[in-house]
Scaffold this active site. Structure first.
Site, PDB file in Angstrom:
ATOM      1  N   ALA A 161      -9.641   0.868   6.171  1.00 29.57           N
ATOM      2  CA  ALA A 161      -8.365   0.432   5.593  1.00 29.57           C
ATOM      3  C   ALA A 161      -7.299   0.213   6.665  1.00 29.57           C
ATOM      4  CB  ALA A 161      -7.891   1.442   4.552  1.00 29.57           C
ATOM      5  N   TYR A 186      -3.518  -3.852   1.253  1.00 26.86           N
ATOM      6  CA  TYR A 186      -2.350  -3.298   0.574  1.00 26.86           C
ATOM      7  C   TYR A 186      -1.092  -3.693   1.366  1.00 26.86           C
ATOM      8  CZ  TYR A 186       0.678   0.229  -1.550  1.00 26.86           C
ATOM      9  OH  TYR A 186       1.702   0.853  -2.194  1.00 26.86           O
ATOM     10  N   ASN A 188       1.332  -2.407   2.916  1.00 31.42           N
ATOM     11  CA  ASN A 188       1.753  -1.844   4.210  1.00 31.42           C
ATOM     12  C   ASN A 188       0.644  -1.857   5.264  1.00 31.42           C
ATOM     13  OD1 ASN A 188       0.048   0.282   3.634  1.00 31.42           O
ATOM     14  ND2 ASN A 188       1.656   1.804   3.330  1.00 31.42           N
ATOM     15  N   LYS A 189      -0.474  -2.504   4.993  1.00 38.10           N
ATOM     16  CA  LYS A 189      -1.584  -2.499   5.959  1.00 38.10           C
ATOM     17  C   LYS A 189      -1.379  -3.598   7.016  1.00 38.10           C
ATOM     18  CE  LYS A 189      -3.373   1.105   4.181  1.00 38.10           C
ATOM     19  NZ  LYS A 189      -4.126   1.267   2.968  1.00 38.10           N
ATOM     20  N   THR A 190      -2.303  -3.702   7.983  1.00 40.93           N
ATOM     21  CA  THR A 190      -2.058  -4.582   9.142  1.00 40.93           C
ATOM     22  C   THR A 190      -2.036  -6.061   8.758  1.00 40.93           C
ATOM     23  OG1 THR A 190      -4.404  -4.487   9.683  1.00 40.93           O
ATOM     24  CG2 THR A 190      -2.948  -2.973  10.864  1.00 40.93           C
TER      25      THR A 190
END
Ligand SMILES: *Cc1c(COP(=O)(O)O)cnc(C)c1O
Length: 388
Positions: A161, A186, A188-190
């Site tokens: 993730a 999601y 806030n992911k990279t």
């Protein structure tokens, strides 16, 4: 004293005009759910990982992807799956969806990734699989973990993730040879699609099962036995599957986010380097960089307050918040969460490294649009809180 500058959030996605135009194009196309854009996103994802034998399956979350991978591996009641206590609950909850049990183990105190020795000690007759987590975007010790899995005949599903892109021994996470690797998009992911994820695997049998279970357990394969041309309306239900497909609206965002994944990684790495410089000398333990030659995705920049720091972690976060800076904690270990603690009768003393890390742990803001001035502002606020 409160800060009058705008609040600096902990995370913030970077969405460009190309993402917006692609979403508009999808909305105008008349095809909103899984279709040509989801297919393109999958093909682009395999190409990004640069491994022609790899299959990519787009799903509506990493949680869904982890569930699909474990289901396809045949995990069920009576089985045990080993994972780290130092993770988000999604990593472990999917095991319970299948009626299997979770065996939580401790971490390496330097990397905060699952400790291969702890895995080895936790293996028992019911153990079927291991879920390593690449904490913060630093790859877990996959050489050791895959070797343990091979020796004991266990499945490996990587919770990646945080790890797009990250490498281990010079190879991209996703191509390391585990049964399946799961990425999250999601917010806030990279890279992000709002909500979304990708499962990648080399295993044709696993991929076939995950494809079927991703959409209601529908299969068109049975028809192939009788005729070469399958009518477009024909399908068979071969299992009570799930509803885990990714929409074309989300995939439209993902196609353009993926094109920027390397640029995003470089920006995050530069921020991590700025933090290391700006925070040096404070009573903080800074996160380790990757081994020489490897890539860290820098999804998180998690520092730890020194044991003899003048204030508590909670007071430190409050002081930063008062200075207009958002922080977080990754993670409240699962052994402290009521559900996991009570189900397995867990105590903090069983996970000394995770527990000790947790007590001093703070994730500082890190995202592509964070400026040098923002880093300096965070460092100044941290310095004032710790040494002021
Ligand atoms: C975000 C995250 C997940 C879940 O991802 P979703 O796409 O929100 O389902 C799983 N594991 C870890 C470690 C995460 O950080």
């Amino acid at each position: 004293m409160s800060d009058v500058r705008p609040f600096l959030p902990f995370a913030r996605p970077e969405i460009g005009d190309a993402e917006i135009a692609e979403v508009v194009d999808t909305l105008r196309s008349g095809w909103l759910t899984t279709g040509p854009k989801a297919k393109r996103f999958e093909d682009d994802f395999s190409a990004f990982l640069g491994d022609p034998k790899l299959h990519s399956l787009a799903v509506n979350s990493a949680t869904a992807g982890l569930h699909l991978a474990l289901e396809a591996l045949g995990i069920g009641p009576g089985d045990e799956v080993i994972t780290t206590t130092h993770t988000f609950t999604a990593t472990a909850e999917v095991v319970r969806y299948l009626g299997a049990d979770v065996k939580l183990v401790d971490i390496d105190p330097k990397t905060l990734c699952i400790d291969p020795n702890a895995i080895e000690s936790a293996i028992g007759p019911k153990t079927k699989a291991i879920i390593p987590v690449h904490y913060g975007g630093l790859a877990a010790d996959m050489v050791a973990i895959l070797e343990i899995a091979r020796r004991h005949g266990l499945g490996v599903v990587e919770d990646a993730a945080h790890a797009l892109p990250a490498t281990c021994g010079g190879k991209l996470v996703g191509t390391l040879g585990s049964d399946a690797t799961v990425f999250s998009f999601y917010a806030n992911k990279t890279i992000t699609t709002g909500e979304g994820g990708m499962v990648v695997s080399h295993d044709e049998k696993l991929v076939k099962r995950m494809k079927t279970m991703r959409l209601h357990g529908m299969s068109r394969d049975a028809f192939d036995r009788f005729t070469a041309t399958v009518p477009s309306w024909y399908y068979e239900i071969v299992a009570p599957g799930f509803k885990y497909n990714l929409t074309d609206i989300a995939a439209a965002i993902g196609i353009h986010q993926l094109r920027r994944a390397e640029e995003f990684q470089q920006k995050r790495q530069a921020i991590a380097e700025s933090y290391a410089h700006a925070l040096a000398g404070l009573p903080l333990l800074l996160p380790p960089g990757p081994p020489a030659g490897d890539l860290h995705s820098w999804h998180l920049y998690a520092v730890r307050l020194a044991d003899d720091a003048s204030l508590s972690r909670d007071a430190f976060i409050e002081a930063l918040f008062a200075a207009g800076i958002g922080c977080s904690v990754h993670y409240i270990p699962l052994h402290l969460q009521p559900y996991w603690r009570d189900r397995y009768g867990l105590a903090a003393a069983q996970f000394p490294h995770s527990q000790h890390a947790f007590e001093g742990l703070v994730s500082l803001p890190i995202y592509t649009s964070l400026s040098e001035a923002d880093v300096a502002r965070v460092a100044a606020a941290a310095g004032a809180a710790l040494c002021g």
